[in-house]
Design a protein around this motif. Structure first.
Motif, PDB file in Angstrom:
ATOM      1  N   THR A  90     -12.951 -30.754 -19.810  1.00 27.87           N
ATOM      2  CA  THR A  90     -13.346 -31.102 -21.183  1.00 27.87           C
ATOM      3  C   THR A  90     -14.099 -29.967 -21.878  1.00 27.87           C
ATOM      4  O   THR A  90     -14.216 -29.964 -23.099  1.00 27.87           O
ATOM      5  CB  THR A  90     -14.208 -32.390 -21.218  1.00 27.87           C
ATOM      6  N   ARG A  91     -14.562 -28.998 -21.113  1.00 24.43           N
ATOM      7  CA  ARG A  91     -15.278 -27.858 -21.696  1.00 24.43           C
ATOM      8  C   ARG A  91     -14.346 -26.817 -22.298  1.00 24.43           C
ATOM      9  O   ARG A  91     -14.767 -26.026 -23.141  1.00 24.43           O
ATOM     10  CB  ARG A  91     -16.184 -27.217 -20.654  1.00 24.43           C
ATOM     11  N   PHE A  92     -13.081 -26.773 -21.838  1.00 26.63           N
ATOM     12  CA  PHE A  92     -12.162 -25.776 -22.396  1.00 26.63           C
ATOM     13  C   PHE A  92     -10.935 -26.378 -23.073  1.00 26.63           C
ATOM     14  O   PHE A  92     -10.257 -25.684 -23.823  1.00 26.63           O
ATOM     15  CB  PHE A  92     -11.736 -24.739 -21.337  1.00 26.63           C
ATOM     16  N   HIS A  93     -10.640 -27.637 -22.817  1.00 22.30           N
ATOM     17  CA  HIS A  93      -9.485 -28.272 -23.465  1.00 22.30           C
ATOM     18  C   HIS A  93      -9.999 -29.135 -24.615  1.00 22.30           C
ATOM     19  O   HIS A  93     -10.684 -30.122 -24.392  1.00 22.30           O
ATOM     20  CB  HIS A  93      -8.693 -29.113 -22.466  1.00 22.30           C
ATOM     21  N   PRO A  94      -9.655 -28.785 -25.855  1.00 21.93           N
ATOM     22  CA  PRO A  94     -10.244 -29.459 -27.011  1.00 21.93           C
ATOM     23  C   PRO A  94      -9.849 -30.922 -27.199  1.00 21.93           C
ATOM     24  O   PRO A  94     -10.499 -31.630 -27.958  1.00 21.93           O
ATOM     25  CB  PRO A  94      -9.761 -28.616 -28.192  1.00 21.93           C
ATOM     26  N   TYR A  95      -8.828 -31.405 -26.520  1.00 21.52           N
ATOM     27  CA  TYR A  95      -8.362 -32.780 -26.722  1.00 21.52           C
ATOM     28  C   TYR A  95      -8.492 -33.632 -25.467  1.00 21.52           C
ATOM     29  O   TYR A  95      -7.764 -34.600 -25.292  1.00 21.52           O
ATOM     30  CB  TYR A  95      -6.902 -32.769 -27.204  1.00 21.52           C
ATOM     31  N   SER A  96      -9.407 -33.277 -24.592  1.00 19.79           N
ATOM     32  CA  SER A  96      -9.474 -33.903 -23.273  1.00 19.79           C
ATOM     33  C   SER A  96     -10.698 -34.783 -23.038  1.00 19.79           C
ATOM     34  O   SER A  96     -11.008 -35.097 -21.899  1.00 19.79           O
ATOM     35  CB  SER A  96      -9.429 -32.818 -22.196  1.00 19.79           C
ATOM     36  N   SER A  97     -11.372 -35.217 -24.069  1.00 17.71           N
ATOM     37  CA  SER A  97     -12.611 -35.978 -23.876  1.00 17.71           C
ATOM     38  C   SER A  97     -12.401 -37.259 -23.069  1.00 17.71           C
ATOM     39  O   SER A  97     -13.321 -37.726 -22.394  1.00 17.71           O
ATOM     40  CB  SER A  97     -13.260 -36.308 -25.218  1.00 17.71           C
ATOM     41  N   MET A  98     -11.191 -37.822 -23.079  1.00 17.29           N
ATOM     42  CA  MET A  98     -10.924 -39.039 -22.312  1.00 17.29           C
ATOM     43  C   MET A  98     -11.042 -38.825 -20.799  1.00 17.29           C
ATOM     44  O   MET A  98     -11.205 -39.773 -20.049  1.00 17.29           O
ATOM     45  CB  MET A  98      -9.548 -39.626 -22.664  1.00 17.29           C
ATOM     46  N   LEU A  99     -11.002 -37.567 -20.360  1.00 17.33           N
ATOM     47  CA  LEU A  99     -11.125 -37.287 -18.930  1.00 17.33           C
ATOM     48  C   LEU A  99     -12.500 -37.675 -18.389  1.00 17.33           C
ATOM     49  O   LEU A  99     -12.654 -37.885 -17.184  1.00 17.33           O
ATOM     50  CB  LEU A  99     -10.846 -35.815 -18.638  1.00 17.33           C
ATOM     51  N   LYS A 100     -13.488 -37.791 -19.264  1.00 22.97           N
ATOM     52  CA  LYS A 100     -14.831 -38.199 -18.832  1.00 22.97           C
ATOM     53  C   LYS A 100     -14.829 -39.626 -18.280  1.00 22.97           C
ATOM     54  O   LYS A 100     -15.705 -39.987 -17.502  1.00 22.97           O
ATOM     55  CB  LYS A 100     -15.821 -38.065 -19.980  1.00 22.97           C
ATOM     56  N   GLU A 101     -13.849 -40.443 -18.696  1.00 21.97           N
ATOM     57  CA  GLU A 101     -13.740 -41.825 -18.226  1.00 21.97           C
ATOM     58  C   GLU A 101     -12.550 -42.039 -17.294  1.00 21.97           C
ATOM     59  O   GLU A 101     -12.423 -43.099 -16.689  1.00 21.97           O
ATOM     60  CB  GLU A 101     -13.582 -42.772 -19.415  1.00 21.97           C
ATOM     61  N   ALA A 102     -11.668 -41.063 -17.187  1.00 27.34           N
ATOM     62  CA  ALA A 102     -10.438 -41.226 -16.410  1.00 27.34           C
ATOM     63  C   ALA A 102     -10.725 -41.366 -14.922  1.00 27.34           C
ATOM     64  O   ALA A 102     -11.669 -40.769 -14.403  1.00 27.34           O
ATOM     65  CB  ALA A 102      -9.521 -40.029 -16.643  1.00 27.34           C
ATOM     66  N   ALA A 103      -9.889 -42.142 -14.261  1.00 25.78           N
ATOM     67  CA  ALA A 103      -9.989 -42.260 -12.802  1.00 25.78           C
ATOM     68  C   ALA A 103      -9.514 -40.972 -12.143  1.00 25.78           C
ATOM     69  O   ALA A 103     -10.050 -40.561 -11.121  1.00 25.78           O
ATOM     70  CB  ALA A 103      -9.165 -43.440 -12.318  1.00 25.78           C
ATOM     71  N   LEU A 104      -8.509 -40.353 -12.750  1.00 29.44           N
ATOM     72  CA  LEU A 104      -7.964 -39.115 -12.217  1.00 29.44           C
ATOM     73  C   LEU A 104      -7.048 -38.489 -13.254  1.00 29.44           C
ATOM     74  O   LEU A 104      -6.779 -39.077 -14.295  1.00 29.44           O
ATOM     75  CB  LEU A 104      -7.205 -39.353 -10.899  1.00 29.44           C
ATOM     76  N   ALA A 105      -6.578 -37.306 -12.935  1.00 32.88           N
ATOM     77  CA  ALA A 105      -5.588 -36.629 -13.772  1.00 32.88           C
ATOM     78  C   ALA A 105      -4.571 -35.977 -12.845  1.00 32.88           C
ATOM     79  O   ALA A 105      -4.879 -35.652 -11.695  1.00 32.88           O
ATOM     80  CB  ALA A 105      -6.243 -35.583 -14.665  1.00 32.88           C
ATOM     81  N   ILE A 106      -3.366 -35.828 -13.355  1.00 36.64           N
ATOM     82  CA  ILE A 106      -2.324 -35.121 -12.617  1.00 36.64           C
ATOM     83  C   ILE A 106      -1.904 -33.913 -13.441  1.00 36.64           C
ATOM     84  O   ILE A 106      -1.487 -34.048 -14.588  1.00 36.64           O
ATOM     85  CB  ILE A 106      -1.104 -36.026 -12.332  1.00 36.64           C
ATOM     86  N   LEU A 107      -2.040 -32.744 -12.827  1.00 34.54           N
ATOM     87  CA  LEU A 107      -1.604 -31.498 -13.446  1.00 34.54           C
ATOM     88  C   LEU A 107      -0.174 -31.228 -12.983  1.00 34.54           C
ATOM     89  O   LEU A 107       0.087 -31.138 -11.789  1.00 34.54           O
ATOM     90  CB  LEU A 107      -2.528 -30.345 -13.037  1.00 34.54           C
ATOM     91  N   VAL A 108       0.739 -31.134 -13.941  1.00 38.47           N
ATOM     92  CA  VAL A 108       2.137 -30.845 -13.646  1.00 38.47           C
ATOM     93  C   VAL A 108       2.343 -29.344 -13.829  1.00 38.47           C
ATOM     94  O   VAL A 108       2.030 -28.796 -14.892  1.00 38.47           O
ATOM     95  CB  VAL A 108       3.085 -31.631 -14.578  1.00 38.47           C
ATOM     96  N   CYS A 109       2.845 -28.692 -12.786  1.00 36.14           N
ATOM     97  CA  CYS A 109       3.012 -27.239 -12.801  1.00 36.14           C
ATOM     98  C   CYS A 109       4.439 -26.857 -12.438  1.00 36.14           C
ATOM     99  O   CYS A 109       5.097 -27.549 -11.660  1.00 36.14           O
ATOM    100  CB  CYS A 109       2.089 -26.584 -11.772  1.00 36.14           C
TER     101      CYS A 109
END
Length: 172
Positions: free
Chosen positions: A63-82
């Motif tokens: 959330t410190r570098f992605h401007p649209y990611s504030s929901m990650l503060k409440e998310a259970a997890l995230a999946i990064l697709v590479c």
């Protein structure tokens, strides 16, 4: 409306940005990853890798570098697709393959009663570099998208997005 459950799921899926805080089981995460890996892929190259991010500090760092990611503060997890350049059979289409995998995960999440939102990473260089550094990815890995996941703490009404003006038959 529709009896077909697949269409019903597609038409009712919406981006969910508020989560209850309830954890997501490892079995559900595995199902999400299986859905991503079931996506169509050009030349069957399947160039993807997935980073499951559960660590709260790591989610908050995003959330410190992605401007649209504030929901990650409440998310259970995230999946990064590479995408993995070593798996490319062709230099093109890897991003389309990763987009298909991302959408499959979003639809699977919806089908499992989870909320999710697609956060773009590629082709924004600052986001790509920041994600690479954060997850310690090796050379040749290209972060494509990040999917925020959790049990919904909000509802988004399904809307009809079909627009007849955007359909052209045989010619423009």
């Amino acid at each position: 409306m529709y009896v077909n459950e697949v269409l019903k799921s597609i038409f009712s899926r919406r981006s969910i940005r508020k989560y209850s805080g309830q954890p997501i089981s490892d079995e559900m995460v595995r199902d999400l990853l299986k859905a991503g890996m079931s996506a169509p892929s050009a030349h069957n190259q399947r160039p993807w890798h997935f980073v499951v991010i559960k660590n709260r500090d790591t989610l908050n760092q995003i959330t410190r570098f992605h401007p649209y990611s504030s929901m990650l503060k409440e998310a259970a997890l995230a999946i990064l697709v590479c995408g993995d350049k070593k798996l490319f059979k062709t230099e093109i289409y890897w991003d389309q393959d990763c987009a298909a995998a991302t959408e499959n995960i979003l639809l699977a999440a919806h089908g499992l009663g989870l909320g999710a939102v697609w956060l773009g990473i590629y082709p924004k260089e600052v986001l790509v570099k920041s994600m690479l550094k954060l997850v310690g990815a090796p050379d040749g890995i290209m972060p494509f998208s990040l999917i925020s996941l959790g049990y919904p703490a909000e509802e988004q009404a399904a809307g009809d997005r079909f627009d007849e003006k955007r359909v052209h038959l045989d010619q423009w």
